[in-house]
Structure formats: structure tokens, C-alpha cells
Design an enzyme around this catalytic site. Structure first.
Site, short mmCIF file in Angstrom:
data_model
loop_
_atom_site.label_atom_id
_atom_site.label_comp_id
_atom_site.label_asym_id
_atom_site.label_seq_id
_atom_site.Cartn_x
_atom_site.Cartn_y
_atom_site.Cartn_z
N VAL A 264 0.75 6.17 13.57
CA VAL A 264 0.15 4.91 12.70
C VAL A 264 1.04 3.78 13.09
O VAL A 264 -0.02 2.69 13.20
CB VAL A 264 0.47 5.33 11.32
N GLU B 164 9.89 2.20 10.70
CA GLU B 164 10.98 3.49 10.62
C GLU B 164 9.97 4.55 10.54
O GLU B 164 9.14 4.77 9.78
CB GLU B 164 11.71 3.61 9.60
N GLY C 179 6.48 5.55 8.06
CA GLY C 179 5.53 6.81 8.37
C GLY C 179 5.65 7.26 9.53
O GLY C 179 6.46 7.20 10.29
N SER C 180 4.49 7.70 10.13
CA SER C 180 4.07 8.45 11.36
C SER C 180 4.40 7.44 12.43
O SER C 180 3.89 6.10 12.39
CB SER C 180 2.78 9.18 11.27
N THR C 181 4.91 7.95 13.57
CA THR C 181 5.07 7.18 14.69
C THR C 181 3.49 6.73 15.42
O THR C 181 3.07 5.68 15.75
CB THR C 181 5.53 7.89 15.86
N LYS D 114 0.82 -1.07 0.15
CA LYS D 114 0.16 -0.12 -0.04
C LYS D 114 0.84 1.20 0.05
O LYS D 114 1.63 1.73 1.06
CB LYS D 114 -0.99 0.10 1.30
N GLU E 171 7.53 16.85 15.97
CA GLU E 171 8.05 16.50 14.68
C GLU E 171 7.12 17.45 13.86
O GLU E 171 5.90 17.50 14.10
CB GLU E 171 7.99 15.13 14.06
N CYS F 126 12.44 12.22 7.26
CA CYS F 126 12.28 11.88 8.69
C CYS F 126 13.85 12.17 9.27
O CYS F 126 13.92 12.10 10.38
CB CYS F 126 12.09 10.43 8.68
#
Length: 544
Positions: free
Chosen positions: A270, A294, A266-268, A213, A426, A328
Site C-alpha cells: 500500500v 513504517e 501499514g503494508s509495504t 484515516k 510476511e 510488524c
């Protein structure tokens, strides 16, 4: 699975083209940019090698010209996920036993295709769809992705060659590196085409099958990566291309008993939600899923008073503002001693004033637009917060304009509070916050840097004094998975700096190394006895 001990030619890093005026690569890329802008693409799902059209459509727009639609893409839902799982399991029967050399050949061919006929297509798609300048695209969608294909196949061979030592006892011992049962769920971000290509292919190289995805804001370039893999000979169903909203795709995948692993960038938030979902479902799965992620970063540049000022200015600007800070690893907070701050500030502000921002088709621009309206609004909210705070001052930039594209100026915030919001959270945009510390409090401020943010992805120290470097390296041991000395905290190169961080920044499984590939196999020890014993009694049992 592997057959025998593997060997492939050593990988070397792909040379970076510089696209100077008058060069053939510049002309070829400019033609491809215009070609892509002149047509609107329809992007299907790809399941079991077949194009699938759902009629549920999303759009790919140019960030610096958001009125321009590059493509419309079909979106997956629960029915298509079930279809993809079935296709992947059908492919797994043969792919999991495909000889290692044939898997190497596919991905090495993909690297050659990308280095040659597809280079300008992928670069142009990344420049238009994700807002990267020509250099940022070249090092990402060309060089780094080529390196992932070449180095990962080398690492695969090195893993297979790790075997127990031979003992002349009439036995033969083997380690068999089996692919995982089920499928891998690869969830890829918008900001690096190379990451989008690496996350589904690194498990596939090891014999796994994948549901991929891509981020909705990077479907455009991801589709072309999928086409490169197909042309390289990747069998149908090994990787299934499933763009769509996370709310529709994620739960169906995470609930499936055959989920064998997640490869995520992606984001922490999620990733933590996915981890909780897997934990709640743990009895449902055939095996314990491998979770590799990551996630976020609040990356720092720490400056000692012995630092070279011009090198520091370059590190600050490139670290914070290349690709609009949408890395990131981007420098987001800086600690600068008061003893050198006045002169460093003068040189820094003078240099930032020369930054040119605009459409990525103009090769003279250093920056483009941020990815979409959601990102624009989020970044702007932080800048507005700082502008209204008594603890902060806007030194550079601060203006945002979304009338044509999602433009945010390279913004520098000076704060008197080392725990100011923009020092901790962030932002993922071109915003750098500076805290000026007393030079005599170097070690104490290093501890402050270590304790300020929950993240631990990248960071750097600028210093000529070696003792200062050693001190920083020791105190900041766990503050960054990738640590740089007299360099910006971005730009990890496959084969040179394996990438990943700890704490809230991820599982630190080091993309671009064998450490990552080991997560996608399950070892089986095999012992073969050439002359098995035919008597159960041992010598100590003999009568005296």
C-alpha cells in the site's frame, strides 16, 4: 510556529499497571469491558469538530466473538474528504501560528486524561475491538500513547531550542520551524492504538493540520482517541477523523494539490502504491510532499550456541506469539544452531504447549484471536502450504478455527530450506519458522539471514559470547532498524528505542524521537541586522 526558545518538563515513561487479581485497576477494567459490550455505538466522522453522518456504514466486531457488533461507523467518501480539506485549511490559519506552549498544553493534557479517566476505556476498547490481552492493551493504548504525547512535546521543545550560535556582530540569527503548507494525511493500522494516536498527533504538535484515516478494523478505539483529543482542547479542524475504505478515501486525498505529507503505518504494498501515486502527481502539489512510512517486517531471532536456552525460549514465544504475531516487529523466522537444537526444541515445545488462548476478557489467556476473516484466511494459507510441503514440518500448533472467533494456534514450522516461503514472506500471524544451521557456519548463516528477506525492521541475537554478538551486529548492520541483544525483537519503548526500519520496511524516520518530528516542519532562517551598513564600499576598495 514557535515563539522564542521552548522548554517543557522532562518526560518520563508511564508506569505499567499489572492488573493482578484483586487490584482496583483490574476491577475497573472489567467493569468497562462489560459496559462496552452491553451497548452498540454509532460512530460518526468528525470534520471541523462537527459530527458527520453519511449513512454508508461499516461494522466493528469482536475478533474472538465475531457475531458481536461493538459499533457501526459512518464512512467517508470524496465529498467528505473535500469538506475535511476545507475545514483543515480554515484551522491552519490559526493553528500554524498557535504558540508552542499552548500546543504542548493540549497534548500534555491528553496524556493526563489518558493516564486517568480514559485509561480503562481505551484499554477495554483495544481489548474488544483489536483482540489484545490486558497486558498488550496496557502497554499499547495506555502507556505507549501517553509516552508519545509526553515525549513528543519534549522533542518539539528541543527542536525549537536548536538555534544558531550568537555572534556579537550586530546581527541576530534565528531558525523558525514552520509547519508545512497544506495538510498531512495520516493513515493508521489496526494493530496499535498508540500508533493510531501518534501518526496524526505528531504532525499536529508541530503546527500542522491532519486528515486521519484509521484502519477499518480499529475505528472503535480510534474514535475514543479522537474524543480524548477533543476533550484535551484540540481546536476544531486540526485533526479530522475520516474512517472509510481506502479506495474511496485515498485517491481523493492523494490527488489534492494541498497534500503536504503522508504519515503511514501499514503494508509495504500500500505504501509503495501511495508513493507511486504521489510521484505521478508531483507537478500537481504546492510543495514536495513528505512521505514517512513504517511498513512490513520479516523479523528474525538469531541464536548462537552460547545462548541462554531459557532466555531464548522466552524470547521466541513472546516475540512470535504475543498479540497473535500481529506486530510488524514480531519474530517470524529463527536461526538456531544444530549443537543446541535438540535441548532447545524440547524446552520450547514444552513451553508452547502451556500457552492458553481464548477471549481477551479472560485475563489468564496469553493469546486471543486474529483481527478478521481476511487475516485468518491468509495465515491459514501459509500453514496449509507448510503442512503440504516436503521441505517443512509443523512442530507446534497448525490448527485454525473460525467458528466463534478467528483463532489460530501458535504455530511453529521447521524447514530444511532457509529460503522457504515462510522464511521470506510476511505472514502477520502467530507463525514462527525455524531453520537449524550448522553451528560451525555461524558467520555464513548471518549473511544468509541478512540476504533472505526484503525487509529490515527488527531482529535480535541471543548469545553469551561477546565476539559472537559483535560479529552479528556487524554483519546484520542493515538487516534491522531496531536490533536487540538477548531480547525479543518487539516492544520498543518511546524515549528509549526510537522505532523504524529500512529496506522494504519503511523510511526509518524513527517514531518516538525528534527525527520523526523534524519531517513535519520546514525551516526558515531569519537574520536581523541591528546596525545595517550605510556605505556600499568595502575597506579593500580604498585608495592607497
Amino acid at each position: 510556529m514557535q515563539n522564542g526558545i521552548a522548554h517543557v518538563p522532562r518526560a518520563v515513561n508511564e508506569p505499567i499497571k499489572d492488573y493482578r487479581p484483586g487490584s482496583p485497576e483490574r476491577a475497573a477494567l472489567q467493569l468497562k469491558l462489560q459496559e462496552l459490550k452491553d451497548r452498540e455505538l454509532e460512530i460518526p466522522l468528525i470534520i471541523g469538530g462537527e459530527e458527520v453522518r453519511t449513512g454508508r456504514m461499516g461494522e466493528c466486531r469482536i475478533p474472538h466473538q465475531h457475531s458481536h457488533v461493538l459499533a457501526r461507523y459512518h464512512q467517508a467518501g470524496p465529498a467528505e474528504i473535500e469538506q475535511a480539506v476545507k475545514a483543515s485549511q480554515e484551522a491552519w490559519k490559526e493553528w500554524s501560528w498557535t504558540p508552542w506552549e499552548d500546543r504542548v498544553a493540549i497534548f500534555r493534557r491528553a496524556a493526563v486524561l489518558l493516564a486517568g479517566p480514559y485509561r480503562y476505556l481505551l484499554n477495554a476498547a483495544t481489548m474488544l475491538g483489536q483482540g489484545k490481552t490486558v497486558y498488550q492493551a496496557e502497554i499499547d493504548s495506555a502507556c505507549e500513547l501517553i509516552d508519545f504525547f509526553n515525549f513528543n512535546t519534549q522533542y518539539m521543545a528541543e527542536i525549537y531550542a536548536q538555534q544558531p550560535p550568537y555572534h556579537p556582530t550586530g546581527t541576530w540569527n534565528l531558525l523558525e520551524y514552520r509547519p508545512l503548507e497544506g495538510f498531512i494525511f495520516a493513515v493508521t493500522p489496526f494493530n496499535f492504538t498508540s500508533i493510531a494516536g501518534n501518526l496524526p498527533t505528531s504532525p499536529a504538535m508541530m503546527g500542522n493540520v491532519v486528515l486521519w484515516k484509521p484502519a477499518s478494523t480499529a475505528v472503535y478505539s480510534a474514535y475514543f482517541v479522537m474524543r480524548v483529543l477533543q476533550e484535551a482542547g484540540l481546536p476544531d479542524g486540526v485533526i479530522n477523523f475520516l474512517p472509510g475504505p481506502g479506495s474511496q478515501v485515498g485517491p481523493t486525498v492523494l490527488d489534492h494539490p494541498l497534500l503536504a505529507g503522508i504519515h503511514f503505518t501499514g503494508s509495504t504494498e500500500v505504501f509503495q502504491d501511495m508513493w507511486r501515486h504521489v510521484g505521478a502527481n508531483i507537478k500537481r502539489y504546492r510543495n514536495y510532499p513528505r512521505l514517512v512510512g513504517e511498513t512490513g517486517g520479516k523479523d528474525f531471532i538469531f541464536v548462537h550456541e552460547s545462548a541462554d536456552l531459557d532466555a531464548t525460549v522466552t524470547g521466541l514465544i513472546r516475540g512470535a506469539f504475543e498479540y497473535q504475531g500481529q506486530k510488524c516487529s514480531a519474530a517470524s523466522r529463527a536461526y538456531i544452531p544444530d549443537s543446541i537444537w535438540p535441548e532447545l526444541r524440547r524446552r520450547y515445545e514444552s513451553a508452547v504447549a502451556t500457552i492458553k488462548m481464548g477471549p481477551t476478557e479472560d485475563f489468564t489467556n496469553f493469546m486471543g484471536a486474529v483481527i478478521d476473516r481476511t487475516a485468518f484466511n491468509n495465515i491459514k494459507s501459509y500453514i496449509d502450504y507448510a503442512a503440504e510441503s516436503s521441505e517443512a514440518e509443523i512442530l507446534t500448533g497448525g490448527k485454525c478455527d473460525d467458528s466463534v472467533g478467528y483463532y489460530v494456534e501458535p504455530t511453529t514450522i521447521l524447514t530444511t530450506n532457509p529460503k522457504f516461503r515462510t522464511m521470506e514472506e510476511e505472514i502477520f500471524g502467530p507463525v514462527l519458522t525455524v531453520y537449524v544451521y550448522p553451528a560451525q557456519e555461524y558467520e555464513a548463516t548471518l549473511h544468509l539471514c541478512d540476504e533472505t528477506s526484503p525487509y529490515a525492521l527488527t531482529g535480535s541475537i541471543f548469545a553469551k559470547n561477546r565476539k559472537a554478538v559483535i560479529t552479528a551486529r556487524e554483519i546484520l548492520t542493515h538487516a534491522a532498524g531496531n536490533f536487540y541483544i538477548n531480547d525479543k525483537p518487539t516492544g520498543a519503548v518511546v524515549g528509549q528505542q526510537p522505532f523504524g526500519g529500512g529496506r522494504a520496511s519503511g523510511t526509518n524516520d524513527k517514531a518516538g524521537s525528534s527525527l520523526n518530528l523534524l519531517r513535519w516542519v520546514s525551516a526558515r532562517a531569519i537574520k536581523e541586522h541591528f546596525l545595517p551598513p550605510t556605505e556600499y564600499r568595502y575597506p579593500h576598495m580604498e585608495q592607497e
